[in-house]
Write an enzyme that holds these catalytic residues in place. Structure first.
Site: not given
Lengths: 147, 147
Positions: B7, B43, B60, B84, B134
């Site tokens: 994502h 989220e 996301q 991110h 991530e």
């Protein structure tokens, strides 16, 4: 229709150093490199995965090749990091027109040449909740997997 | 092995407004929403495409639910934008350990709970050319496609 995350564009000071970081840390190999004179950048495409529309998702590393390029100015302001995101579509012309009609500013009057002979355009980040967003149509299905 | 772009995490001031922008502009629907109390965020996951490792790629959207959350502080500094990126793997523990041994700072001692019962960790952006990165292992293959 936008059918995949085509790539994440990451601005860096040194393309070779950054590509080596991605290879050594994650195992992602350089799939393609080129200089886009119009954009004023040298690019490396790292292919991460195939997508269910027949395309691929890439990390695109961008190094400015001249100090007046938009990526050079962006780096001066922000430092290294994610510069833009790109969605893949079979028809960038139609998507850009449809999105433009919704009031989002499309940055090019006609799509221009992107990585690997794709055709691309950008949407204004201020109209996209702060995200510089690119639309991409690959040169051909094979262009995303065969070279 | 990291096998997909899982994502792109985008920080926003208002989750519902931003999700509606993505729906109205691009046709991307909300696939899943949740509050992650530990991260201090609400989220929304928008599923963009399937990937050839059997997973999916998502956008996301992240809205802070308290002013001291890291995403709230990030928004104060940067405004809305890409917060991110996340790579998917079958084994986040092994990947985090291997990447940590290469000298990249891993932010959690043990992976924590992420969206849709995934297990996640983060790599320090200063060790990753400015990109907060991530690593994600999905709860199960079906969790990425079935709910």
């Amino acid at each position: 229709m936008l059918t995949r995350i085509d790539h994440i564009g990451i601005a860096c000071f040194d393309l070779d150093t950054t590509a080596e970081f991605y290879r050594a840390t994650y195992g992602f190999e350089v799939f393609h490199t080129e200089v886009n004179e119009e954009q004023g950048v040298r690019e490396a495409m790292l292919r991460i995965n195939g997508t269910d529309d027949g395309g691929s998702s890439y990390i695109q590393l961008l190094e400015p090749v001249r100090p007046d390029s938009t990526v050079a100015k962006w780096l001066d302001k922000n430092g290294e990091g994610v510069h833009h995101i790109a969605f893949g579509t079979a028809d960038v012309d139609a998507e850009a027109a449809a999105i433009g009609e919704k009031g989002v500013r499309v940055l090019y009057e006609e799509p221009r040449r992107g990585s690997m002979d794709s055709r691309i355009t950008f949407l204004h980040p201020k109209d996209c909740h702060g995200v510089l967003t690119e639309l991409v149509t690959s040169a051909s299905p094979s262009a995303t997997t065969d070279h």
